[in-house]
Design an enzyme around this catalytic site. Structure first.
Site, PDB file in Angstrom:
ATOM      1  N   ASP A  52     -10.823  -4.430   5.989  1.00 40.31           N
ATOM      2  CA  ASP A  52     -10.363  -4.873   7.301  1.00 40.31           C
ATOM      3  C   ASP A  52     -10.740  -3.893   8.401  1.00 40.31           C
ATOM      4  O   ASP A  52     -11.149  -2.754   8.142  1.00 40.31           O
ATOM      5  CB  ASP A  52      -8.835  -5.027   7.291  1.00 40.31           C
ATOM      6  CG  ASP A  52      -8.376  -6.198   6.458  1.00 40.31           C
ATOM      7  OD1 ASP A  52      -9.181  -7.100   6.196  1.00 40.31           O
ATOM      8  OD2 ASP A  52      -7.186  -6.208   6.062  1.00 40.31           O
ATOM      9  N   TYR A 110      -7.805   2.474  -4.409  1.00 37.41           N
ATOM     10  CA  TYR A 110      -7.486   2.701  -3.002  1.00 37.41           C
ATOM     11  C   TYR A 110      -6.491   3.840  -2.868  1.00 37.41           C
ATOM     12  O   TYR A 110      -5.706   4.103  -3.788  1.00 37.41           O
ATOM     13  CB  TYR A 110      -6.847   1.444  -2.385  1.00 37.41           C
ATOM     14  CG  TYR A 110      -7.775   0.320  -2.071  1.00 37.41           C
ATOM     15  CD1 TYR A 110      -8.363   0.201  -0.806  1.00 37.41           C
ATOM     16  CD2 TYR A 110      -8.062  -0.664  -3.009  1.00 37.41           C
ATOM     17  CE1 TYR A 110      -9.199  -0.857  -0.507  1.00 37.41           C
ATOM     18  CE2 TYR A 110      -8.905  -1.729  -2.718  1.00 37.41           C
ATOM     19  CZ  TYR A 110      -9.471  -1.822  -1.461  1.00 37.41           C
ATOM     20  OH  TYR A 110     -10.300  -2.867  -1.160  1.00 37.41           O
TER      21      TYR A 110
END
Length: 249
Positions: A52, A110
């Protein structure tokens, strides 16, 4: 024709995410434009993770097809000479023509980083989420363990996501404290839209004392879209790397 695999690192601050947008600058657009100029042919990369707007990466993966005679392992150097300083190719190599970065069994890792102090740190503010309330790291660790295994993560997925299944498997989820920095590091088979940022927001509620660690277990066992922690800002999130299960590096 040959297929080249790139490992791409970038600071996502100045980009509107990975995926091509009609009027905005994205990582994918910058790669396409510079590869097209470098190789003299129209290039369109295929990315593994469509991060994003504002999200960073140390090891995103992309592939592209080319007629160029430049050896795959030298493509990184040639491309880095053209790219802006906030996008760097970490490695490049030729892969089989049928290798696809998204349609493979993978492990993605992540990290979401908090800075926990009375006042923010201006040096690293682009890469962490500032929290001035003291956090209970041990309770966050306890809550994080409930994420392990295979669960329905419908509550930790944006309602805009278009998926056929909300089930994902989490292999590890660790809370690491280094001074004032607290990092959630999570590895899984895949992640839903905004899932990691919602996981981090849920652990933040536990760390602040607003919820008990068992709350995470209750959310996952509900298998319904119930209230969870806030979706935290993108700047604290970094895609660390992608490991391909059936592909020898």
């Amino acid at each position: 024709m040959k297929r080249i695999k790139l490992e791409v690192a970038y600071d996502g601050t100045n980009y509107c995410g990975w995926q091509i947008q009609p009027k905005d600058i994205t990582i994918e657009k910058v790669l396409n434009d510079n590869l097209t100029q470098l190789l003299g042919e129209e290039i369109k990369v295929i990315g593994a993770s469509r991060t994003d707007s504002g999200v960073h990466a140390l090891g995103n993966v992309a592939v592209f097809d080319t007629e160029s005679r430049i050896p795959g392992e030298r493509m990184a150097q040639a491309l880095n000479a053209r790219l802006p300083e906030d996008i760097i190719i970490q490695s490049s190599r030729e892969v089989p023509p049928d290798f696809h970065p998204r349609f493979q069994d993978t492990r993605k890792t992540y990290e979401y980083k908090f800075y926990n102090a009375p006042y923010d740190n201006p040096i690293t503010r682009r890469y962490h989420h500032f929290v001035y309330v003291p956090l209970d790291v041990e309770k966050m660790k306890e809550a994080a363990r409930y994420f392990l295994g295979e669960h329905c993560f419908i509550s930790m997925c944006s309602s805009r996501a278009q998926v056929t299944s909300y089930v994902r498997e989490i292999y590890s989820c660790d809370i690491i404290q280094q001074g004032r920095y607290i990092t959630m590091r999570v590895t899984g088979s895949g992640f839903l839209y905004n899932m990691v940022r919602l996981m981090a927001g849920t652990l933040l509620e536990v760390g602040r004392g607003k919820k008990e660690p068992e709350w995470v277990k209750e959310i996952l066992e509900s298998e319904e879209r119930v209230a969870v922690g806030p979706k935290l800002p993108a700047k604290g999130l970094t895609l660390i790397g992608i490991q391909y299960e059936n592909f020898e590096e």
